[in-house]
Design an enzyme around this catalytic site. Structure first.
Site, PDB file in Angstrom:
ATOM      1  N   GLY A  51       9.791 -44.065   9.841  1.00 43.80           N
ATOM      2  CA  GLY A  51      10.246 -43.527  11.125  1.00 43.80           C
ATOM      3  C   GLY A  51      10.137 -42.017  11.119  1.00 43.80           C
ATOM      4  N   LYS A  52      10.342 -41.420  12.253  1.00 46.01           N
ATOM      5  CA  LYS A  52      10.399 -39.953  12.326  1.00 46.01           C
ATOM      6  C   LYS A  52      11.043 -39.555  13.623  1.00 46.01           C
ATOM      7  CE  LYS A  52       8.813 -36.503   9.746  1.00 46.01           C
ATOM      8  NZ  LYS A  52       8.547 -36.637   8.301  1.00 46.01           N
ATOM      9  N   GLY A  53      11.690 -38.394  13.605  1.00 46.50           N
ATOM     10  CA  GLY A  53      12.279 -37.873  14.826  1.00 46.50           C
ATOM     11  C   GLY A  53      11.902 -36.420  14.998  1.00 46.50           C
TER      12      GLY A  53
END
Ligand code: GLU
Length: 416
Positions: free
Chosen positions: A105-107
């Protein structure tokens, strides 16, 4: 098809090459070439001026076949959904290469953290976390630091989540301050991992680490720690660049002194025991090891011919474009790809999550020993694949990662 752009397309080029060599089943190919979930949020923040500003944030969960989504949160004016999606994909392959039970994931939040006060940064962080609160959690998605975020940011993430669920939940985020459930050795782990793979690459090429010259692009958490540890191993750090300037000293920079100097507002520029350097010239210096540890798209078709290093160890995610990578490989430059070279951070994050979940903490020596062993094992597994197929290390790392995720996807089968 989800929205995509040039950074995701570059990631897909790397992916496709490995998937083709693996003769990947077209159905699984279709799954792995798309993000599972992309979320866009608007985060209103009361600024110190009294005005309200609205910031755009993203969280992408690329794939969760192996476990909860895992990946950092980045604060930068150039953040886009395209970039965050590519970074989430890279996290997916990274965790699989390291055999840690996480998806990717990444934000990111579009903002200029240099123009935000500490209070504004805290308010923005808390609102961003509130907006993605249903997506994250120790079993769902576990954020961590990335560009321009640090242990303090993670403390705010942990507190906001904990206030929402009604109890203290340390395992929702990694890279926390050690006092509140962070792991010893996590802060240095990405840089330490870069050094571990550089050592393996040097041994593979019959080079002595102690006689190597090194240039480092980026002097944040990754570049500064890698430079410090390499200098301690006897290598000579000839040049360092950050977002504001660069400095060179052929006799070797005093890295500790440079870290102290850069902690002021100026960055590395103006360091007295070195000469100023055009940051654009750093990649073309005549050094043995080049460590791009800043942002994507730094080594490109336009400058790849100037690169003279024997080893490129990618501390950043996506610093080399596919075209530039092909050119480096053709010329015999040994590239340790991002999804392996910078995987020390998420590996220590995994250790932190494990310690949080069983409530018992390791010594720093435990963390360092286990981290270095995992980096060595992963490097050797990727090298063995590269040799077996006579391919570059990046394609080999993707093959290792994709094969593992594909096997689990097949075993799990399709839901509904
Ligand atoms: N942001 C780091 C990376 O790109 C660390 C991610 C993590 O620890 O979850 O690998």
């Amino acid at each position: 098809m989800p929205e995509r752009g040039p950074i995701f397309d570059a990631m897909l080029q790397e992916f496709d090459e490995a998937a083709r060599l693996l003769k990947l089943d077209p159905g699984i190919w279709g799954i792995l070439a798309r993000p599972k979930r992309q979320v866009v949020v608007s985060c209103p923040v009361h600024m110190d001026s009294g005005a309200i500003e609205v910031f755009t944030g993203y969280r992408v969960q690329y794939n969760v076949a192996l476990g909860p989504a895992k990946g950092g949160i980045r604060y930068h004016p150039a953040v886009t959904l395209d970039e965050v999606t590519a970074l989430a994909a890279w996290m997916t392959w990274k965790c699989a290469v390291m055999q840690i039970p996480f998806g990717g994931g990444k934000g990111g939040v579009v903002c200029d953290p240099r123009r935000l006060s500490a209070r504004e940064t805290e308010a923005l962080t808390r609102r961003y976390v509130a907006e993605i609160i249903d997506l994250i959690g120790p079993e769902r998605d576990v954020p961590a630091p990335d560009v321009n975020t640090d242990a303090q940011t993670m403390a705010w993430v942990m507190d906001t989540y904990s206030m929402h669920v009604g109890h203290t939940e340390t395992a929702v985020v990694t890279g926390k301050p050690v006092e509140m459930g962070g792991s010893l050795g996590r802060r240095e782990a990405t840089g330490r991992g870069v050094v571990a793979v550089t050592r393996e690459a040097a041994a593979h090429l019959d080079l002595d680490l102690r006689s190597l010259t090194v240039a480092v692009q980026g002097f944040g958490n990754v570049g500064s720690v890698a430079a410090g540890l390499l200098a301690r191993s006897g290598a000579r750090i000839v040049a360092v660049a950050d977002s504001r300037g660069a400095v060179i000293n052929e006799a070797g920079l005093d890295v500790q002194g440079l870290i102290e100097h850069a902690a002021g507002r100026t960055g590395v520029s103006g360091f007295p025991r070195g000469a100023p350097l055009d940051p654009g010239a750093l990649l073309g210096l005549d050094v043995d090891v080049l460590i791009p540890a800043a942002l994507e798209n730094q080594i490109t078709a336009a400058n790849v011919d100037t690169v003279r290093a024997k080893i490129v160890a990618e501390g950043a995610n996506g610093p080399t474009t596919p075209e530039a990578h092909r050119a480096l490989h053709r010329r015999g430059v040994f590239v340790v790809p991002d999804i392996l070279a910078n995987a020390g951070g998420v590996t220590a994050s995994y250790f932190e999550w494990v310690q949080n979940r069983y409530g018992y903490f390791w010594t720093e020596e435990d963390v360092v020993t286990r981290l270095e062993a995992r980096m060595r094992d992963a490097f050797q597994a990727v090298l063995a694949t590269a040799r077996a197929h006579a391919i570059d290390m990046r394609t080999a790392a993707y093959m290792v990662a994709i094969a593992r995720i594909a096997a689990v996807t097949r075993l799990r089968g399709m839901y509904a």
